[in-house]
Write a protein that holds these residues in place. Structure first.
Motif, PDB file in Angstrom:
ATOM      1  N   ASP A 147       0.812  -1.222   0.000  1.00 34.35           N
ATOM      2  CA  ASP A 147       0.000   0.000   0.000  1.00 34.35           C
ATOM      3  C   ASP A 147       0.843   1.269   0.000  1.00 34.35           C
ATOM      4  O   ASP A 147       0.316   2.379   0.099  1.00 34.35           O
ATOM      5  N   GLY A 148       2.153   1.141  -0.102  1.00 30.83           N
ATOM      6  CA  GLY A 148       3.026   2.300  -0.177  1.00 30.83           C
ATOM      7  C   GLY A 148       3.320   2.963   1.150  1.00 30.83           C
ATOM      8  O   GLY A 148       4.077   3.935   1.199  1.00 30.83           O
ATOM      9  N   ASN A 149       2.765   2.448   2.237  1.00 33.68           N
ATOM     10  CA  ASN A 149       2.935   3.085   3.544  1.00 33.68           C
ATOM     11  C   ASN A 149       3.972   2.325   4.363  1.00 33.68           C
ATOM     12  O   ASN A 149       3.684   1.272   4.922  1.00 33.68           O
ATOM     13  N   VAL A 150       5.169   2.874   4.421  1.00 33.32           N
ATOM     14  CA  VAL A 150       6.234   2.297   5.238  1.00 33.32           C
ATOM     15  C   VAL A 150       6.407   3.099   6.529  1.00 33.32           C
ATOM     16  O   VAL A 150       6.611   2.530   7.607  1.00 33.32           O
ATOM     17  N   ASP A 151       6.287   4.406   6.415  1.00 31.86           N
ATOM     18  CA  ASP A 151       6.506   5.268   7.580  1.00 31.86           C
ATOM     19  C   ASP A 151       5.517   4.978   8.705  1.00 31.86           C
ATOM     20  O   ASP A 151       5.835   5.168   9.881  1.00 31.86           O
ATOM     21  N   GLY A 152       4.330   4.487   8.360  1.00 34.43           N
ATOM     22  CA  GLY A 152       3.337   4.201   9.386  1.00 34.43           C
ATOM     23  C   GLY A 152       3.737   3.092  10.335  1.00 34.43           C
ATOM     24  O   GLY A 152       3.136   2.947  11.416  1.00 34.43           O
ATOM     25  N   TRP A 153       4.751   2.324   9.972  1.00 30.22           N
ATOM     26  CA  TRP A 153       5.213   1.215  10.809  1.00 30.22           C
ATOM     27  C   TRP A 153       6.366   1.623  11.731  1.00 30.22           C
ATOM     28  O   TRP A 153       6.800   0.826  12.560  1.00 30.22           O
ATOM     29  N   ARG A 154       6.854   2.853  11.598  1.00 37.56           N
ATOM     30  CA  ARG A 154       8.044   3.269  12.344  1.00 37.56           C
ATOM     31  C   ARG A 154       7.803   3.286  13.850  1.00 37.56           C
ATOM     32  O   ARG A 154       8.750   3.178  14.628  1.00 37.56           O
ATOM     33  N   GLY A 155       6.553   3.436  14.278  1.00 40.29           N
ATOM     34  CA  GLY A 155       6.267   3.499  15.701  1.00 40.29           C
ATOM     35  C   GLY A 155       6.403   2.184  16.430  1.00 40.29           C
ATOM     36  O   GLY A 155       6.469   2.156  17.672  1.00 40.29           O
ATOM     37  N   LEU A 156       6.449   1.070  15.710  1.00 37.68           N
ATOM     38  CA  LEU A 156       6.618  -0.235  16.341  1.00 37.68           C
ATOM     39  C   LEU A 156       8.069  -0.420  16.774  1.00 37.68           C
ATOM     40  O   LEU A 156       8.995  -0.127  16.008  1.00 37.68           O
ATOM     41  N   GLU A 157       8.265  -0.929  17.969  1.00 38.81           N
ATOM     42  CA  GLU A 157       9.619  -1.011  18.514  1.00 38.81           C
ATOM     43  C   GLU A 157      10.539  -1.933  17.725  1.00 38.81           C
ATOM     44  O   GLU A 157      11.763  -1.797  17.777  1.00 38.81           O
ATOM     45  N   TRP A 158       9.964  -2.872  17.006  1.00 40.86           N
ATOM     46  CA  TRP A 158      10.779  -3.817  16.249  1.00 40.86           C
ATOM     47  C   TRP A 158      10.940  -3.416  14.785  1.00 40.86           C
ATOM     48  O   TRP A 158      11.588  -4.126  14.010  1.00 40.86           O
ATOM     49  N   SER A 159      10.368  -2.288  14.389  1.00 42.66           N
ATOM     50  CA  SER A 159      10.349  -1.916  12.972  1.00 42.66           C
ATOM     51  C   SER A 159      11.751  -1.852  12.368  1.00 42.66           C
ATOM     52  O   SER A 159      11.975  -2.298  11.236  1.00 42.66           O
ATOM     53  N   ASP A 160      12.705  -1.312  13.109  1.00 42.94           N
ATOM     54  CA  ASP A 160      14.061  -1.189  12.582  1.00 42.94           C
ATOM     55  C   ASP A 160      14.803  -2.521  12.513  1.00 42.94           C
ATOM     56  O   ASP A 160      15.893  -2.592  11.943  1.00 42.94           O
ATOM     57  N   LYS A 161      14.232  -3.559  13.088  1.00 41.96           N
ATOM     58  CA  LYS A 161      14.841  -4.891  13.009  1.00 41.96           C
ATOM     59  C   LYS A 161      14.336  -5.676  11.805  1.00 41.96           C
ATOM     60  O   LYS A 161      14.869  -6.745  11.486  1.00 41.96           O
ATOM     61  N   ALA A 162      13.282  -5.182  11.162  1.00 40.40           N
ATOM     62  CA  ALA A 162      12.692  -5.873  10.013  1.00 40.40           C
ATOM     63  C   ALA A 162      13.221  -5.286   8.709  1.00 40.40           C
ATOM     64  O   ALA A 162      13.723  -4.161   8.666  1.00 40.40           O
ATOM     65  N   ILE A 163      13.113  -6.063   7.654  1.00 42.99           N
ATOM     66  CA  ILE A 163      13.448  -5.606   6.306  1.00 42.99           C
ATOM     67  C   ILE A 163      12.160  -5.094   5.673  1.00 42.99           C
ATOM     68  O   ILE A 163      11.152  -5.804   5.647  1.00 42.99           O
ATOM     69  N   HIS A 164      12.177  -3.891   5.132  1.00 43.81           N
ATOM     70  CA  HIS A 164      10.992  -3.289   4.516  1.00 43.81           C
ATOM     71  C   HIS A 164      11.239  -3.109   3.016  1.00 43.81           C
ATOM     72  O   HIS A 164      12.246  -2.515   2.617  1.00 43.81           O
ATOM     73  N   VAL A 165      10.313  -3.618   2.215  1.00 45.87           N
ATOM     74  CA  VAL A 165      10.385  -3.462   0.761  1.00 45.87           C
ATOM     75  C   VAL A 165       9.058  -2.886   0.288  1.00 45.87           C
ATOM     76  O   VAL A 165       7.996  -3.383   0.670  1.00 45.87           O
ATOM     77  N   LEU A 166       9.101  -1.879  -0.551  1.00 43.01           N
ATOM     78  CA  LEU A 166       7.886  -1.212  -1.002  1.00 43.01           C
ATOM     79  C   LEU A 166       7.706  -1.347  -2.506  1.00 43.01           C
ATOM     80  O   LEU A 166       8.634  -1.086  -3.275  1.00 43.01           O
ATOM     81  N   ALA A 167       6.518  -1.766  -2.904  1.00 42.66           N
ATOM     82  CA  ALA A 167       6.105  -1.757  -4.305  1.00 42.66           C
ATOM     83  C   ALA A 167       4.577  -1.739  -4.312  1.00 42.66           C
ATOM     84  O   ALA A 167       3.953  -2.685  -3.830  1.00 42.66           O
ATOM     85  N   PRO A 168       3.954  -0.685  -4.794  1.00 43.87           N
ATOM     86  CA  PRO A 168       2.501  -0.540  -4.691  1.00 43.87           C
ATOM     87  C   PRO A 168       1.734  -1.646  -5.421  1.00 43.87           C
ATOM     88  O   PRO A 168       2.060  -2.016  -6.551  1.00 43.87           O
ATOM     89  N   ASN A 169       0.713  -2.182  -4.734  1.00 44.89           N
ATOM     90  CA  ASN A 169      -0.266  -3.104  -5.316  1.00 44.89           C
ATOM     91  C   ASN A 169       0.365  -4.352  -5.930  1.00 44.89           C
ATOM     92  O   ASN A 169       0.006  -4.758  -7.044  1.00 44.89           O
ATOM     93  N   GLN A 170       1.302  -4.962  -5.187  1.00 43.72           N
ATOM     94  CA  GLN A 170       1.904  -6.212  -5.635  1.00 43.72           C
ATOM     95  C   GLN A 170       1.611  -7.309  -4.613  1.00 43.72           C
ATOM     96  O   GLN A 170       1.450  -7.043  -3.433  1.00 43.72           O
ATOM     97  N   THR A 171       1.569  -8.548  -5.091  1.00 44.40           N
ATOM     98  CA  THR A 171       1.267  -9.681  -4.227  1.00 44.40           C
ATOM     99  C   THR A 171       2.547 -10.260  -3.622  1.00 44.40           C
ATOM    100  O   THR A 171       3.656  -9.916  -4.031  1.00 44.40           O
ATOM    101  N   LYS A 172       2.363 -11.165  -2.667  1.00 48.60           N
ATOM    102  CA  LYS A 172       3.539 -11.761  -2.025  1.00 48.60           C
ATOM    103  C   LYS A 172       4.334 -12.618  -3.006  1.00 48.60           C
ATOM    104  O   LYS A 172       5.554 -12.761  -2.864  1.00 48.60           O
ATOM    105  N   TRP A 173       3.675 -13.194  -4.009  1.00 52.89           N
ATOM    106  CA  TRP A 173       4.398 -14.004  -4.993  1.00 52.89           C
ATOM    107  C   TRP A 173       5.259 -13.118  -5.887  1.00 52.89           C
ATOM    108  O   TRP A 173       6.365 -13.499  -6.273  1.00 52.89           O
TER     109      TRP A 173
END
Length: 383
Positions: A147-173
């Motif tokens: 959904d293009g929203n990565v910044d909305g996850w920054r408030g989670l304490e573990w967010s910086d430990k995860a890998i974030h990849v952004l591509a609008p409207n794509q499936t997990k496959w």
């Protein structure tokens, strides 16, 4: 009568002869240069072949122990080649600190596992619960933001430990094909490729992998709680409270007719594409099965058993003792769970459904065509 000497003609012939001589010399030099390059290549090929034979001799002469330069790294010395990668975050500072600690901690774990999910901000609370379970076991979490929203996850304490990849409207496959190449995730023993709408209150990832290993399974999924799940499509995925693992389902309906004689999907050797878990060896095969342009993955589940590293009726199973709840929440093209369902969302879901069905037919056609054209391939499950 005396005639004057004919100097002009003689002079012209001299210039022409000199030009032809220079042209011949240049041509010979060019041929010599090409011949020298070809000989150099032959010498290099012969040298590398000799080196490979020597290395094979040192290791017992077996081809399994030989190192091949035919990986795109032909111009590099052997010791500098890195054949795989990982998802460990490497900070710009304190190189002997966080990165080293993360690597050391992971090395002490029984397994290395990666949880990869395509996620949207609307499911952040549920994903938060899932991610914590895996991070507590020192497993890697990778989020594909559709959904293009990565910044909305920054408030989670573990967010910086995860890998974030952004591509609008794509499936997990789509994400998996592009970012989970087997060489990139080769460090991981297991790959969890899950949907975002799974309830994991009764699920323990470490115990799950213990069962997967003890049962000799290569491709699995957790069973679905029939009492709390709102969207169950296949009977084989329903939890059996009397067993730890089940590999087949029994169904006497004419449309199914699943019995002990059933040899393949959807009666046995099959898991759904909602929450599959793959061993390293199985994922190396499955990645090649994913089509670049068929992004919804419909049809893949019926062929996953070909990547089971053996008999799919034994190597593929549903784990009952570690089960999840399928909440059945629409994601791509779906409405917000906090608002009324708009007409546009309904239209998008309809279009996605149609595209998924069309991709299913394309995948079947490609499989059938590949089977027809590959004379050397033998179907291990053909009756």
């Amino acid at each position: 009568m005396k005639y004057p000497p004919r100097r002009a003609a003689t002079c012209g012939c001299g210039y022409l002869a000199a030009f032809l001589t220079l042209l011949l010399v240049a041509s010979l030099q060019i041929q010599y240069h090409h011949l020298k390059v070809d000989l150099g290549r032959s010498d290099f090929d012969a040298a590398t072949a000799t080196q490979r034979r020597r290395e094979g001799g040192r290791r017992g002469g077996g081809s399994a122990g030989r190192w091949s330069r035919k990986t795109g790294a032909e111009g590099l010395p052997r010791g500098i080649v890195e054949t795989s990668s990982d998802m460990y975050l490497r900070p710009l500072w304190d190189s002997a600190g966080a990165a080293t600690k993360t690597s050391a901690k992971s090395k002490n774990d029984r397994y290395k596992a990666l949880l990869a999910m395509a996620v949207g901000i609307e499911q952040m609370q549920n994903v938060d619960t899932m991610a914590r379970k895996f991070l507590n076991e020192s497993y890697t979490v990778m989020l594909f933001h559709y959904d293009g929203n990565v910044d909305g996850w920054r408030g989670l304490e573990w967010s910086d430990k995860a890998i974030h990849v952004l591509a609008p409207n794509q499936t997990k496959w789509w994400f998996a094909k592009r970012f989970l190449h087997p060489s990139v995730v080769a460090i991981y023993d297991f790959i969890f490729l899950w949907d975002e709408d799974l309830g994991v209150e009764k699920f323990d990832p470490r115990r799950y992998l213990d069962i997967m290993v003890s049962e000799g399974l290569e491709i699995t999924q957790p069973a679905l709680d029939p009492d709390l799940s709102t969207d169950i499509h296949h009977r084989i995925t329903i939890r059996n409270k009397m067993t730890k693992v089940h590999r087949r389902v029994y169904d006497n309906r004419p449309s199914m007719n699943c019995s002990d004689d059933s040899k393949g999907p959807p009666c046995t050797g099959w898991v759904e594409g909602m929450a599959p878990v793959f061993s390293r060896a199985a994922w190396k095969c499955v990645w090649h099965l994913i089509q670049n342009d068929l992004i919804h993955g419909w049809g893949l589940d019926m062929k996953l058993g070909y990547c089971a590293q053996g008999d799919r009726a034994e190597k593929v199973g549903v784990i009952d003792s570690e089960y999840v709840v399928h909440q059945g929440i629409p994601s791509l093209g779906g409405p917000s769970h906090t608002s009324k369902i708009p007409r546009r969302s309904l239209d998008l879901r309809t279009q996605i459904r149609r595209k998924s069905s069309a991709e299913l037919e394309k995948f079947k056609e490609r499989w059938d065509k590949a089977v027809r054209e590959d004379d050397e391939w033998l179907d291990p499950f053909e009756a």
